[in-house]
Write a protein that holds these residues in place. Structure first.
Motif, PDB file in Angstrom:
ATOM      1  N   ARG A 113       0.848  -1.289  -0.013  1.00  0.00           N
ATOM      2  CA  ARG A 113       0.200  -0.042   0.231  1.00  0.00           C
ATOM      3  C   ARG A 113       0.903   1.162  -0.054  1.00  0.00           C
ATOM      4  O   ARG A 113       1.680   1.256   0.946  1.00  0.00           O
ATOM      5  CB  ARG A 113      -0.876   0.049   1.146  1.00  0.00           C
ATOM      6  N   ASP A 140      -0.198  -2.835  -4.638  1.00  0.00           N
ATOM      7  CA  ASP A 140      -1.564  -3.353  -4.615  1.00  0.00           C
ATOM      8  C   ASP A 140      -2.551  -1.989  -4.650  1.00  0.00           C
ATOM      9  O   ASP A 140      -3.348  -1.810  -5.411  1.00  0.00           O
ATOM     10  CB  ASP A 140      -1.799  -4.186  -3.731  1.00  0.00           C
ATOM     11  N   GLU A 141      -2.386  -1.431  -3.563  1.00  0.00           N
ATOM     12  CA  GLU A 141      -3.338  -0.177  -3.195  1.00  0.00           C
ATOM     13  C   GLU A 141      -2.538   1.072  -3.349  1.00  0.00           C
ATOM     14  O   GLU A 141      -1.535   1.148  -2.629  1.00  0.00           O
ATOM     15  CB  GLU A 141      -4.102  -0.265  -1.897  1.00  0.00           C
ATOM     16  N   SER A 159      -7.740   8.295 -14.316  1.00  0.00           N
ATOM     17  CA  SER A 159      -7.397   6.862 -13.602  1.00  0.00           C
ATOM     18  C   SER A 159      -8.696   5.862 -14.231  1.00  0.00           C
ATOM     19  O   SER A 159      -8.538   4.806 -14.609  1.00  0.00           O
ATOM     20  CB  SER A 159      -7.414   6.764 -12.133  1.00  0.00           C
ATOM     21  N   ARG A 164      -8.059   1.972 -13.638  1.00  0.00           N
ATOM     22  CA  ARG A 164      -7.337   1.840 -12.623  1.00  0.00           C
ATOM     23  C   ARG A 164      -7.830   2.157 -11.252  1.00  0.00           C
ATOM     24  O   ARG A 164      -7.322   2.268 -10.297  1.00  0.00           O
ATOM     25  CB  ARG A 164      -5.922   2.590 -12.940  1.00  0.00           C
ATOM     26  N   TRP A 166     -10.088   2.035  -7.806  1.00  0.00           N
ATOM     27  CA  TRP A 166     -10.283   0.831  -6.956  1.00  0.00           C
ATOM     28  C   TRP A 166     -11.567  -0.126  -7.289  1.00  0.00           C
ATOM     29  O   TRP A 166     -11.323  -1.075  -7.251  1.00  0.00           O
ATOM     30  CB  TRP A 166     -10.373   1.466  -5.634  1.00  0.00           C
ATOM     31  N   TYR A 167     -12.650   0.537  -7.535  1.00  0.00           N
ATOM     32  CA  TYR A 167     -13.893  -0.211  -8.057  1.00  0.00           C
ATOM     33  C   TYR A 167     -13.890  -0.745  -9.363  1.00  0.00           C
ATOM     34  O   TYR A 167     -14.841  -1.516  -9.551  1.00  0.00           O
ATOM     35  CB  TYR A 167     -15.148   0.588  -7.574  1.00  0.00           C
ATOM     36  N   GLN A 169     -11.248  -2.421 -10.227  1.00  0.00           N
ATOM     37  CA  GLN A 169     -10.311  -3.767 -10.216  1.00  0.00           C
ATOM     38  C   GLN A 169     -10.843  -5.148 -10.041  1.00  0.00           C
ATOM     39  O   GLN A 169     -11.875  -5.384  -9.330  1.00  0.00           O
ATOM     40  CB  GLN A 169      -9.078  -3.387  -9.222  1.00  0.00           C
ATOM     41  N   VAL A 171     -10.693  -8.347  -7.913  1.00  0.00           N
ATOM     42  CA  VAL A 171     -10.145  -8.625  -6.596  1.00  0.00           C
ATOM     43  C   VAL A 171      -9.729 -10.003  -6.815  1.00  0.00           C
ATOM     44  O   VAL A 171      -9.192 -10.339  -5.871  1.00  0.00           O
ATOM     45  CB  VAL A 171     -10.966  -8.423  -5.572  1.00  0.00           C
ATOM     46  N   ALA A 182      -4.452  -0.400  -8.083  1.00  0.00           N
ATOM     47  CA  ALA A 182      -5.627   0.144  -7.686  1.00  0.00           C
ATOM     48  C   ALA A 182      -5.515   1.634  -7.072  1.00  0.00           C
ATOM     49  O   ALA A 182      -5.057   1.695  -6.041  1.00  0.00           O
ATOM     50  CB  ALA A 182      -6.588  -0.870  -6.615  1.00  0.00           C
ATOM     51  N   TYR A 184      -6.890   5.008  -5.581  1.00  0.00           N
ATOM     52  CA  TYR A 184      -7.892   5.777  -4.659  1.00  0.00           C
ATOM     53  C   TYR A 184      -7.677   7.281  -4.467  1.00  0.00           C
ATOM     54  O   TYR A 184      -6.699   7.705  -3.786  1.00  0.00           O
ATOM     55  CB  TYR A 184      -7.734   5.369  -3.303  1.00  0.00           C
TER      56      TYR A 184
END
Length: 328
Positions: A113, A140-141, A159, A164, A166-167, A169, A171, A182, A184
């Protein structure tokens, strides 16, 4: 799904990401009041409460952001972008090697992260998202944080277009496969980061304020801090043309403030020669403090000189790699 990474900027209760609205659970409040934060259509989340603002529209203006987008898209600062990403990839390779022994299953390796603080419109962030290779697992994040809402709008749009966010990606992807991070995009204050303590693997700060205690608080033990600053003689001919008296960059002056929390591991210097048209020079001035620190007549004279032949200068940067000191 990330459960404990984010905290509410209002009450510091755990904050749960979702594609439409982020909500805290209010567990630190007597009445357990939940605070909602809507996801903007562009894909960013505003986690900057009004009480944390020092002005109505904090951060970079749209003019500055647009000028920086044009200038950076032309590749003038790509050597710095490459160096920062190379250093991050090297750190993450070391981190992977440190945990890649028989007691770890590949799918149990800790998530990487990373916080890119003062990310602006995301020129460096987007490159960071792609540093994963067969050698380095990558991030990852990737938390992209800035106090400027217009800048985060641009970053979020880019993004989202690149799938790219986060929602967006998958999982279910295998962790050690080559994939982008991902992202944010968060409007937030560096002094009041909405992140759980010791949750970050690393932080990058490129031409952004340095807050040693706040950074140390969100970094895990042994976490990394990568800082990029202008080096001595950066854009020297530009400054000489604009100012009667030129104060040299003292890039190292912030290092003593980091000493209680971080250990300096490495320092890298990089430079590149720039040949700028009048348009590129105008963008450079607009995206820097020179836009308001220099006299208008000095700026105009400099731009006029670039209309007949390119203006030549040298960009010089220094990149510091630090590691969080134990028990800080």
């Amino acid at each position: 799904m990330l459960v404990s990474l984010f905290i509410c900027p209002i009450c510091q209760s755990p904050l749960q990401p979702a594609a439409d609205t982020w909500r805290c659970d209010g567990s630190l409040l007597p009445k357990q009041t939940c605070h909602p934060f809507d996801v903007a259509r562009q894909g960013y989340v505003n986690l900057l409460p009004v009480q944390q603002k020092k002005s109505k529209n904090p951060g970079d203006s749209q003019d500055s952001i647009s000028a920086r987008q044009r200038f950076l898209a032309a590749g003038y600062y790509q050597p710095l972008q490459n160096l920062v990403c190379q250093q991050m990839a090297s750190l993450l390779t070391q981190d992977k090697t440190a945990t890649n022994d028989d007691e770890y299953d590949k799918n149990d390796t800790p998530e990487i992260r990373w916080l890119d603080i003062g990310c602006g419109e995301g020129y460096y962030t987007q490159a960071m998202a792609q540093i994963g290779t067969e050698v380095s697992r990558g991030i990852d994040e990737l938390i992209a944080a800035d106090i400027s809402k217009p800048a985060l709008i641009e970053l979020a749009k880019a993004s989202k277009a690149a799938n790219r966010l986060w929602y967006q990606q998958n999982v279910e992807e295998v962790k050690d496969s080559i994939k982008t991070a991902a992202i944010y995009p968060l409007v937030t204050s560096a002094a009041h980061l909405p992140l759980s303590a010791h949750s970050m693997t690393g932080i990058s700060s490129i031409f952004s304020p340095i807050l040693p205690e706040a950074f140390a608080n969100v970094l895990q033990e042994g976490g990394y801090l990568v800082i990029a600053k202008p080096d001595m003689c950066h854009l020297a001919t530009v400054r000489e043309a604009l100012f009667d008296s030129v104060r040299e960059h003292d890039s190292d002056k912030f290092l003593p403030t980091l000493a209680p929390y971080f250990t300096l591991a490495d320092t890298h210097h990089i430079s590149s020669n720039l040949s700028l048209s009048a348009e590129a020079l105008a963008d450079l001035l607009t995206m820097t403090p020179y836009a308001y620190r220099a006299r208008a007549e000095s700026r105009q004279a400099l731009l006029v000189s670039a209309e007949t032949e390119p203006f030549v200068t040298e960009a010089k940067f220094v990149v510091y790699v630090l590691q969080k000191t134990a028990d800080k």
